[in-house]
Write a protein that holds these residues in place. Sequence first.
Motif, PDB file in Angstrom:
ATOM      1  N   GLY A  88       0.846  -1.197   0.000  1.00  0.00           N
ATOM      2  CA  GLY A  88       0.000   0.000   0.000  1.00  0.00           C
ATOM      3  C   GLY A  88       0.871   1.232   0.000  1.00  0.00           C
ATOM      4  N   ASP A  89       0.596   2.132   0.957  1.00  0.00           N
ATOM      5  CA  ASP A  89       1.410   3.346   1.027  1.00  0.00           C
ATOM      6  C   ASP A  89       2.412   3.273   2.184  1.00  0.00           C
ATOM      7  N   GLU A  90       2.747   2.035   2.583  1.00  0.00           N
ATOM      8  CA  GLU A  90       3.628   1.837   3.725  1.00  0.00           C
ATOM      9  C   GLU A  90       4.851   1.009   3.345  1.00  0.00           C
ATOM     10  N   ILE A  91       5.986   1.385   3.920  1.00  0.00           N
ATOM     11  CA  ILE A  91       7.211   0.596   3.826  1.00  0.00           C
ATOM     12  C   ILE A  91       7.457   0.004   5.209  1.00  0.00           C
ATOM     13  N   GLN A  92       7.666  -1.307   5.263  1.00  0.00           N
ATOM     14  CA  GLN A  92       7.993  -1.981   6.523  1.00  0.00           C
ATOM     15  C   GLN A  92       9.429  -2.476   6.412  1.00  0.00           C
ATOM     16  N   LEU A  93      10.332  -1.898   7.184  1.00  0.00           N
ATOM     17  CA  LEU A  93      11.728  -2.333   7.181  1.00  0.00           C
ATOM     18  C   LEU A  93      11.821  -3.660   7.922  1.00  0.00           C
ATOM     19  N   MET A  94      12.290  -4.679   7.228  1.00  0.00           N
ATOM     20  CA  MET A  94      12.392  -6.012   7.823  1.00  0.00           C
ATOM     21  C   MET A  94      13.780  -6.253   8.429  1.00  0.00           C
ATOM     22  N   ASN A  95      14.814  -5.941   7.665  1.00  0.00           N
ATOM     23  CA  ASN A  95      16.199  -6.169   8.084  1.00  0.00           C
ATOM     24  C   ASN A  95      17.077  -5.050   7.553  1.00  0.00           C
ATOM     25  N   VAL A  96      18.030  -4.640   8.352  1.00  0.00           N
ATOM     26  CA  VAL A  96      19.153  -3.826   7.870  1.00  0.00           C
ATOM     27  C   VAL A  96      20.348  -4.290   8.690  1.00  0.00           C
ATOM     28  N   ALA A  97      21.446  -4.586   8.006  1.00  0.00           N
ATOM     29  CA  ALA A  97      22.597  -5.147   8.712  1.00  0.00           C
ATOM     30  C   ALA A  97      23.888  -4.784   7.991  1.00  0.00           C
ATOM     31  N   THR A  98      24.929  -4.563   8.791  1.00  0.00           N
ATOM     32  CA  THR A  98      26.264  -4.251   8.287  1.00  0.00           C
ATOM     33  C   THR A  98      27.250  -5.173   9.000  1.00  0.00           C
ATOM     34  N   LEU A  99      28.184  -5.730   8.255  1.00  0.00           N
ATOM     35  CA  LEU A  99      29.223  -6.550   8.886  1.00  0.00           C
ATOM     36  C   LEU A  99      29.930  -5.736   9.971  1.00  0.00           C
TER      37      LEU A  99
ATOM     38  N   TYR B 144       5.885   6.594  -3.601  1.00  0.00           N
ATOM     39  CA  TYR B 144       4.755   7.326  -3.012  1.00  0.00           C
ATOM     40  C   TYR B 144       4.297   6.726  -1.682  1.00  0.00           C
ATOM     41  N   ALA B 145       5.224   6.149  -0.943  1.00  0.00           N
ATOM     42  CA  ALA B 145       4.886   5.667   0.396  1.00  0.00           C
ATOM     43  C   ALA B 145       4.696   6.872   1.317  1.00  0.00           C
ATOM     44  N   GLN B 146       3.847   6.713   2.309  1.00  0.00           N
ATOM     45  CA  GLN B 146       3.574   7.802   3.254  1.00  0.00           C
ATOM     46  C   GLN B 146       4.254   7.590   4.602  1.00  0.00           C
ATOM     47  N   ILE B 147       4.594   6.334   4.894  1.00  0.00           N
ATOM     48  CA  ILE B 147       5.156   6.030   6.212  1.00  0.00           C
ATOM     49  C   ILE B 147       6.126   4.859   6.080  1.00  0.00           C
ATOM     50  N   VAL B 148       7.170   4.898   6.900  1.00  0.00           N
ATOM     51  CA  VAL B 148       8.107   3.783   7.023  1.00  0.00           C
ATOM     52  C   VAL B 148       8.008   3.310   8.468  1.00  0.00           C
TER      53      VAL B 148
END
Length: 160
Positions: free
Chosen positions: A75-86, A110-114
């Motif tokens: 929809g208009d939402e981004i859901q961050l699942m993973n972010v990782a750095t060695l 055109y997402a409105q929220i993360v």
Amino acid sequence: SLCGVRVPVTQRPIILPMLASDLGAVQRIARICFPVPWTREEFEKELSRTYSVLRVLRPSLQDPVCAFANYWHVGDEIQLMNVATLPECRRRGQASALLLDLIQQARSRYAQIVTLEVRRGNDAARALYKKFGFAEQGIRQRYYSDNGEDAIVMHLELAR
């Protein structure tokens, strides 16, 4: 610069869509960084999902993948699942570059929220998200299966 966060031009890394050939590197990073990492099969499924976005970061074209982000666009939402750095690549702006990229991608879609969940005890990640304008919205009690740690729910509303 978005959100008032600057990534120096001379150190700007290469961020590209994840390819099947990056699966080994991404799974290795997940194994090192997360108490309960996603399996290779889970990342393979992500590659085939229309709503899933996987981005990998290399410090330069010659360097191997050292960080990644995985998020869902629904929809208009981004859901961050993973972010990782060695671990050996941390404190060099890699996670900031991935978050900047995510916000740019979110705006172009055109997402409105993360939204995201982060471990209550992960002070470094919470501080990073706050730097980008994420606000703590609530708590998911005993969210993490490995130790029952709470998750802090954070949101970033994107200006129109």
